[in-house]
Scaffold this motif. Structure first.
Motif, PDB file in Angstrom:
ATOM      1  N   THR A  78      37.598  34.640  53.765  1.00  0.00           N
ATOM      2  CA  THR A  78      36.574  35.263  52.810  1.00  0.00           C
ATOM      3  C   THR A  78      35.649  36.050  53.593  1.00  0.00           C
ATOM      4  O   THR A  78      34.863  36.718  53.154  1.00  0.00           O
ATOM      5  N   VAL A  80      34.262  39.248  56.174  1.00  0.00           N
ATOM      6  CA  VAL A  80      34.562  40.539  56.142  1.00  0.00           C
ATOM      7  C   VAL A  80      34.076  41.330  57.748  1.00  0.00           C
ATOM      8  O   VAL A  80      33.107  41.029  57.900  1.00  0.00           O
ATOM      9  N   ARG A  86      33.664  43.757  51.184  1.00  0.00           N
ATOM     10  CA  ARG A  86      33.951  43.059  50.131  1.00  0.00           C
ATOM     11  C   ARG A  86      32.868  43.068  49.240  1.00  0.00           C
ATOM     12  O   ARG A  86      31.585  42.787  49.699  1.00  0.00           O
ATOM     13  N   LEU A 103      39.388  41.842  49.515  1.00  0.00           N
ATOM     14  CA  LEU A 103      39.026  42.633  50.650  1.00  0.00           C
ATOM     15  C   LEU A 103      39.540  44.002  50.678  1.00  0.00           C
ATOM     16  O   LEU A 103      40.520  44.417  50.299  1.00  0.00           O
TER      17      LEU A 103
END
Length: 613
Positions: A78, A80, A86, A103
């Protein structure tokens, strides 16, 4: 316009991670990062801020060691970093289902425009799903306006509100999940609520409901539908963006061993016959024949284009492979790496740090050798010690010799370090070249996968159609000596095929009469299949035709006048007319008599302009 919050240190990075993983957010959060070696992001954060307005929060994470702090606080997958972006929706479901917060990559500045559009669309999608467009907090900045669609560009509809005032309609404010060119068209009149700051025009309140739109479809129609998902034994099709119909293997193929994943592709538009209308819609692909005339897909707004195109090529679905551009120049080696965030920047050491294996990636198949420079004692100037003059000369000579030896040692060490540095530079140059080549290989592989996916989708469609063509024909009149008995057989077969077993007791097939001219008119009429005529007759007998607006069931009148009397017979029977086809030249009609006792007598099948009973 949304404020751009910059994240420049460890405490701010950890605070952002805590915010995303907490339960206090009331709107989506857009996170944009800066690629290593750059001071500005690839994405246009000013445009993002202007278009999302106050519907989402926007954070810009600069490059540096604090990217590690952010990544270490986030669930794997999760994060970035590295120039990517994102959008995180409200809630925490994205921690489990990563598809909820995709993403978005940019490999260089030229990819920034695409990245910007993706992040804006993601933010608007998530805001619409959360109901933020309808939030009362924006009521003071909104007003009702009407205008005309002038053009479709950049996935937006541009609307002229009059007096030089313009607005934009994104898909999320027309029909989420459908390309705007399949919802609106230039010249359409639209009306809705204008958000003054962002200039978004929300027209969703003027969109007909799915139930209203689908009244145009009748049982027996062949209509376009979009394949939403496919399993081995079932598939979901969308007749309307808000109406999904489940199909089973028997609705698609007669072979119980067929895998529907070999016949259907998600996103593909197929033609299906309506077996039963709402609220419990039933569709069948098996009953579609090459000669059938298909209805046009529904328009989601009055005067709009069909939302589906049956002639569109099957989509190419690329799973787990990012399509990347061919690297162009030096920027191509600055692509964001999925494996790990960028290395933290060192704290300005007194002398340049020597690269170590931890700082350098390994060459393909070969480790990078660590550099272990020989420690050199720092030269210092000791306090002079008074000594006799006779001893001073030898001492000075010895000191000079010692310093000379130190200088020689330092020169040797310098030469050694320069040689090691040259070797490391060669390795870095080789790694850069390899990285460029890897990017090219990845781009090539992604294109090949996309091509193969498109070919696979076409083959699935061809295989399904081939199975339909080779299916046992249902249009041939059974071999009965009595033509009437043969037609009655077709009507009963249509009833058994289309009325579910659980409903047959409550929707029985009643007795009916066949007029003396009916079968001759069937033989003479061209342009419609015999099984289609039997289907419509079955609908008339069971009452389905009365429930379908597409059948246009009405009394046949003696003239075109609105107050003209209906056609009738001396025995009290009244003639009715029902559509078997619409939107086709010389659309075919069925005429039948409804007798005083309720019995149906089939009269004739005719073309549209034939008004004789």
């Amino acid at each position: 316009m949304s404020a751009i919050k910059r994240v420049t240190n460890t405490s701010e990075a950890e605070a952002l991670a805590a915010l995303l993983n907490g339960d206090t957010r009331t709107k989506p959060t857009v996170v944009v990062t800066v690629a290593s070696g750059h001071t500005e992001p690839y994405a246009d954060v000013e445009r993002i801020a202007a278009e999302i307005g106050d519907l989402a929060d926007l954070y810009l994470v600069t490059t540096g060691g604090h990217t590690w702090a952010f990544s270490n606080k986030m669930t794997p997958g999760t994060q970035v970093y590295g120039g990517a972006g994102r959008v995180y929706p409200i809630g925490l479901a994205w921690n489990v289902d990563l598809k909820q917060a995709p993403l978005r990559f940019a490999w260089n500045r030229s990819e920034g425009k695409k990245l910007t559009g993706q992040l804006i669309d993601d933010a608007l999608d998530m805001a619409a799903a959360a109901g933020l467009f309808d939030s009362a907090r924006t009521a003071s900045t909104r007003e009702r306006r009407a205008g005309t669609v002038r053009s479709i560009m950049s996935e937006r509809a541009l609307v002229d509100l009059g007096g030089g005032d313009m607005a934009s309609i994104p898909p999320q404010l027309a029909q989420a999940g459908v390309p705007i060119e399949r919802v609106l068209a230039p010249g359409m009149a639209v009306s809705g609520v204008l958000e003054k700051k962002s200039r978004w025009l929300d027209i969703r309140e003027s969109r007909p409901t799915a139930e209203e739109a689908l009244k145009a479809y009748a049982a027996g129609d062949v209509v376009p539908a979009e394949v939403r998902s496919v399993l081995a034994g079932s598939a979901d099709l969308r007749l309307h963006p808000d109406v999904t119909v489940e199909l089973f293997r028997s609705d698609v193929t007669g072979d119980p061993d067929d895998d529907l994943q070999a016949l259907l592709t998600p996103g593909e538009v197929v033609l299906a016959r309506v077996v039963a209308t709402g609220p419990r819609w039933r569709l069948s692909l098996r009953e579609v024949r090459e000669h059938d005339t298909a209805r046009e897909a529904l328009a989601l707004y009055a005067g709009g284009p069909p939302w589906l195109d049956p002639d569109a090529p099957p989509p190419a679905v690329v799973d787990h492979v990012e399509t990347v551009p061919e690297p162009q120049g030096v920027e191509a080696v600055e692509a964001p790496a999925e494996a790990a965030p960028p290395e933290p920047a060192p704290e300005a050491p007194a002398r340049p740090a020597i690269p170590t294996p931890a700082m350098m990636p390994r060459r393909r198949g070969e480790p990078v050798r660590a550099v272990r420079p020989t420690p050199v004692a720092a030269a210092s100037s000791p306090e002079p010690i008074p000594m006799p003059e006779k001893e001073a000369a030898p001492a000075k000579k010895a000191a000079v010799q010692s310093m000379s030896l130190q200088v020689t040692a330092i020169k040797a060490e310098k030469a050694h370090l320069e040689a090691e540095l040259a070797e490391l530079r060669d390795q870095v140059s080789g790694l850069r070249n390899e990285r460029v080549q890897f990017a090219k290989d990845l781009a090539r592989a992604a294109r090949q996968v996309e091509t193969r996916d498109a070919e696979l989708a076409r083959m699935r469609s061809q295989l399904r159609r081939a199975k339909q063509r080779t299916a046992p024909p249902e249009v041939a009149l059974p071999v009965f000596a009595d033509r009437e008995r043969g037609f009655r057989h077709l009507v009963e077969a249509a009833w058994a095929r289309r009325i579910p077993v659980g409903e047959q007791a409550t929707r029985p097939l009643p007795e009916f009469a066949i007029g003396e001219r009916f079968l001759d008119s069937v033989d003479a009429l061209e342009g419609i299949a015999l099984d289609k005529i039997a289907d419509v007759v079955m609908e008339v007998l069971t009452g389905l035709a009365e429930q379908s607006t597409g059948r246009e069931l009405h009394q046949l009148r003696t003239s075109a006048g609105g107050n003209a009397a209906p056609q009738s017979r001396p025995d009290g029977a009244v003639c009715y007319r029902v559509s078997m086809q619409i939107h086709t030249p010389s659309a075919r009609r069925l005429h039948f008599w409804k007798c005083p006792d309720g019995t149906i007598e089939l009269s004739r099948v005719v073309v549209h302009d034939d008004m004789e009973p």
